[in-house]
Design a protein around this motif. Structure first.
Motif, mmCIF file in Angstrom:
data_model
loop_
_atom_site.group_PDB
_atom_site.id
_atom_site.type_symbol
_atom_site.label_atom_id
_atom_site.label_comp_id
_atom_site.label_asym_id
_atom_site.label_seq_id
_atom_site.Cartn_x
_atom_site.Cartn_y
_atom_site.Cartn_z
ATOM 1 N N TYR A 30 31.779 54.841 42.335
ATOM 2 C CA TYR A 30 31.504 53.510 42.230
ATOM 3 C C TYR A 30 31.204 53.088 40.972
ATOM 4 O O TYR A 30 30.747 54.217 40.221
ATOM 5 C CB TYR A 30 30.525 53.389 43.347
ATOM 6 C CG TYR A 30 31.087 53.509 44.655
ATOM 7 C CD1 TYR A 30 31.604 52.421 45.295
ATOM 8 C CD2 TYR A 30 31.171 54.428 45.295
ATOM 9 C CE1 TYR A 30 32.322 52.294 46.541
ATOM 10 C CE2 TYR A 30 31.573 54.568 46.605
ATOM 11 C CZ TYR A 30 32.193 53.458 47.339
ATOM 12 O OH TYR A 30 32.459 53.647 48.681
ATOM 13 N N PRO A 31 31.483 51.834 40.331
ATOM 14 C CA PRO A 31 31.280 51.487 39.047
ATOM 15 C C PRO A 31 29.693 51.291 38.918
ATOM 16 O O PRO A 31 28.843 51.168 39.935
ATOM 17 C CB PRO A 31 31.741 50.184 38.725
ATOM 18 C CG PRO A 31 32.090 49.491 40.236
ATOM 19 C CD PRO A 31 32.169 50.795 41.242
ATOM 20 N N ASN A 144 36.281 49.904 47.419
ATOM 21 C CA ASN A 144 37.016 50.101 46.545
ATOM 22 C C ASN A 144 38.485 50.091 46.776
ATOM 23 O O ASN A 144 39.062 50.448 47.669
ATOM 24 C CB ASN A 144 36.942 51.503 46.006
ATOM 25 C CG ASN A 144 35.637 51.870 44.880
ATOM 26 O OD1 ASN A 144 35.374 50.998 44.332
ATOM 27 N ND2 ASN A 144 34.859 52.938 45.056
ATOM 28 N N ASN A 194 36.806 49.041 38.332
ATOM 29 C CA ASN A 194 36.377 50.486 38.459
ATOM 30 C C ASN A 194 37.667 51.240 38.292
ATOM 31 O O ASN A 194 38.875 50.795 38.138
ATOM 32 C CB ASN A 194 36.020 50.669 39.600
ATOM 33 C CG ASN A 194 35.309 51.962 40.099
ATOM 34 O OD1 ASN A 194 35.186 52.786 39.006
ATOM 35 N ND2 ASN A 194 35.033 52.408 41.408
ATOM 36 N N ARG A 195 37.845 52.515 38.166
ATOM 37 C CA ARG A 195 38.942 53.394 37.771
ATOM 38 C C ARG A 195 38.643 54.736 38.165
ATOM 39 O O ARG A 195 37.362 55.471 38.236
ATOM 40 C CB ARG A 195 39.540 53.433 36.689
ATOM 41 C CG ARG A 195 38.392 53.702 35.271
ATOM 42 C CD ARG A 195 38.989 53.565 34.111
ATOM 43 N NE ARG A 195 38.110 54.454 32.851
ATOM 44 C CZ ARG A 195 38.514 54.892 31.882
ATOM 45 N NH1 ARG A 195 39.784 54.716 31.673
ATOM 46 N NH2 ARG A 195 37.691 55.415 31.048
ATOM 47 N N HIS A 196 39.735 55.531 38.877
ATOM 48 C CA HIS A 196 39.431 56.944 39.129
ATOM 49 C C HIS A 196 40.308 57.691 38.218
ATOM 50 O O HIS A 196 41.504 57.713 37.967
ATOM 51 C CB HIS A 196 39.938 56.940 40.691
ATOM 52 C CG HIS A 196 39.667 58.374 41.187
ATOM 53 N ND1 HIS A 196 40.084 58.851 42.533
ATOM 54 C CD2 HIS A 196 38.954 59.607 40.870
ATOM 55 C CE1 HIS A 196 39.789 60.012 42.846
ATOM 56 N NE2 HIS A 196 38.969 60.606 41.553
ATOM 57 N N TYR A 249 40.975 50.283 40.186
ATOM 58 C CA TYR A 249 40.377 49.650 41.157
ATOM 59 C C TYR A 249 39.639 48.595 41.093
ATOM 60 O O TYR A 249 39.173 48.203 39.748
ATOM 61 C CB TYR A 249 39.664 50.760 41.903
ATOM 62 C CG TYR A 249 40.086 51.959 42.684
ATOM 63 C CD1 TYR A 249 40.255 51.751 44.058
ATOM 64 C CD2 TYR A 249 40.571 52.964 41.919
ATOM 65 C CE1 TYR A 249 40.830 52.910 44.776
ATOM 66 C CE2 TYR A 249 40.955 54.085 42.898
ATOM 67 C CZ TYR A 249 41.169 53.948 43.987
ATOM 68 O OH TYR A 249 41.760 54.829 44.547
ATOM 69 N N THR A 251 36.269 46.924 42.656
ATOM 70 C CA THR A 251 35.348 47.137 43.522
ATOM 71 C C THR A 251 34.794 45.769 43.990
ATOM 72 O O THR A 251 34.105 45.052 43.219
ATOM 73 C CB THR A 251 34.144 47.868 43.072
ATOM 74 O OG1 THR A 251 34.540 49.144 42.605
ATOM 75 C CG2 THR A 251 32.841 48.061 44.009
#
Length: 271
Positions: A30-31, A144, A194-196, A249, A251
């Motif tokens: 999570y950010p 997310n 956000n990003r994975h 993403y 969030t």
């Protein structure tokens, strides 16, 4: 455990029990901005108690622990709760559902549902959450959500969603229909980028494998989905041949305050 699982959607009960390990690998963190949101909007700090409802493998639990609050994790699926306990030995983890939270009335300051509320967005669940919250307590909802404004991410979603059946999802917006709800104030909404980042196997393939209704498919159907994802990776310039890829993403974070009014206990007319 049969009684606990009886109220869980079949896709969740079957899929998440089979894919707990993929959930850990395939889901993003999570950010950092969410830490501030937990402190300021939900009021989490030392001396407060928070329930991580539908806690899964404990992906969100670390953020709650970092606030200094006492964390109680509620998770009905044994396989996921086992991973949670292993990763967070200091957290009290209980078997339970949103319809049957094993806690006393007016006993907690905050309830948080991360990646979970769409599974149990009912008046019965909200009445139960209201029961365990103290007056003035807060309910937080966090997701997310894949950023499907990116073409290849939209294609990833199309592949996955074609197998969703009647499984509840955040993107349908159906979870919003339970609001407004007597006993809770209005929903307040915030969004954080956000990003994975990681290997294509974890960020893309295991992300899809971690979806409950994908994991619940017969093995032959799962293999077809895997092939579709492999084809996407091989044909998408942002993914092909890359050791590290990024899945963007959004969030989405919501909260509502438990008002100090009486709520009648929900009664199932079919019971």
């Amino acid at each position: 455990m049969t009684d606990v699982n009886s109220s869980i959607h079949q896709a969740a009960a079957s899929g998440f029990s089979q894919t707990a390990d993929k959930y850990v690998l395939g889901r993003p963190e999570y950010p950092a901005e969410l830490n501030h949101w937990l402190n300021v909007q939900l009021g989490l700090k030392p001396g407060t108690t928070v329930v991580d409802l539908g806690a899964g493998t404990g992906k969100f639990t670390s953020l709650l622990e970092a606030t200094g609050a006492e964390v109680i994790a509620i998770e009905p699926i044994d396989e996921m709760r086992t991973l949670l306990v292993s990763a967070h030995p200091g957290v009290k983890a209980l078997a339970g559902t949103a319809n049957a939270i094993p806690l006393e009335d007016d006993s907690v300051d905050v309830v948080v549902c991360a990646q979970a509320f769409h599974w149990f967005a009912t008046k019965e669940a909200l009445a139960e959450i209201h029961r365990v919250l103290k007056p003035g307590g807060r309910l937080g909802l966090v997701w997310n959500v894949r950023d499907e404004s990116v073409n290849w991410v939209a294609e990833l979603g199309r592949i996955a969603n074609s197998h969703s059946g009647d499984a509840p999802r955040y993107n349908t917006g159906d979870w919003r229909k339970v609001f407004p709800f007597k006993g809770f104030g209005p929903l307040h909404e915030a969004h954080f980028a956000n990003r994975h980042v990681g290997s294509a196997e974890d960020v893309v393939l295991n992300r899809v494998r971690s979806i409950s209704y994908i994991a619940a498919l017969p093995a032959a159907e799962q293999a077809k989905v895997d092939q579709q994802i492999h084809d996407l990776i091989e044909n998408e310039p942002a993914l092909k041949g890359k050791e590290v890829v990024t899945l963007p993403y959004d969030t989405a974070a919501f909260y509502t305050v438990r008002e100090a009014i009486e709520v009648f206990k929900f009664q199932d007319p079919n019971a």
